[in-house]
Motif scaffolding. Structure first.
Motif: not given
Length: 265
Positions: A173-176, A178-182
């Protein structure tokens, strides 16, 4: 209007929905207008053409597992053409295999885990024990991923889980992350068994960065979802369209990828 599957929806019984939503609101320090109950989910989804929903909830204690799975199953049975249900497991349960067998018997099609709510790390033996059961059962698992405040589901915890179960379909979820996308994209993109959803991400990412992440994971590996009841469908869809994908790419993310993964005809 494009066909849409909302692939990330938390729902709750009416008698506890307000408490559950408040818990989410407090955990993430967000304002939320949606109520967490089925009728509100359907009302919200109708505004953007949602034709199917992946629904689930999370057990924060072992004793909640059975009642939550029965609730999700009952909702799916009431709306068989609208809902696919994922069940919950808890790492501290006395009999995870029995819990899993029961959720399958209820007609649920996968498992939802939230390491940050459930307080277990994805690279811990507790996670691997649940992973063995899920993997042997050959169903997908949707995992909340990422939180800069904790070290339960960040990329360094998720990667060993993915490596241990290479044949398991994992939706991060959340581009695998959340809040640590990059960081998540750098460490996890290209993992063969990893899909991602873009829920609870577009509010923070620029359109350019969102497109970059989508292309890094692969358009065929990305699912659209709102993390209901956290975000309203209309605002999330507006942010999605701003990314500037082709119509074919949008259709894949909005509908086709989820339909294929969930077996929706």
């Amino acid at each position: 209007m494009q066909k849409v599957i909302n692939s990330h929806c938390h729902i709750y019984p009416e008698k506890i929905a307000s408490k559950a939503v408040k818990g989410i609101r407090d955990f993430y320090d967000l304002n939320m207008s949606l109520t967490g109950v089925v009728d509100n989910l359907l009302e919200d989804g109708d505004k953007v053409g949602v034709v199917h929903y992946l629904v689930h909830s999370v057990a924060t204690t072992p004793k909640q597992v059975k009642s939550i799975n029965e609730f999700i199953s009952d909702v799916v049975k009431e709306h068989p053409n609208l809902f696919t249900g994922f069940g919950t497991l808890h790492p501290d349960s006395d009999d995870i295999q029995s819990d899993f067998d029961y959720l399958l018997s209820l007609g649920l099609k996968g498992v939802k885990l939230h390491p940050d709510f459930q307080r277990f790390a994805l690279n811990d033996e507790k996670a691997f024990k649940m992973g063995e059961v899920i993997n042997n059962g050959n169903v997908p698992v949707l995992i909340h991923c990422g939180d800069y405040r904790y070290n339960y589901s960040n990329p360094d915890q998720l990667k060993p889980f993915l490596d241990k179960f290479p044949d398991m379909t994992v939706i991060g979820a959340h581009f695998a992350g959340w809040s640590v996308w990059e960081e998540a994209t750098e460490k996890l993109a290209g993992t063969p068994n990893l899909f991602v959803d873009l829920s609870s991400s577009l509010y923070e990412l620029s359109s350019e960065k969102a497109k970059e992440l989508i292309y890094a994971y692969g358009v065929d590996k990305v699912l659209w979802g709102t993390d209901y009841p956290m975000w309203e469908s209309e605002s999330e869809m507006e942010l999605f369209h701003r990314i500037g994908l082709s119509e074919e790419e949008e259709n894949m993310i909005l509908y086709e990828n989820s339909a294929k993964l969930l077996g929706i005809k």
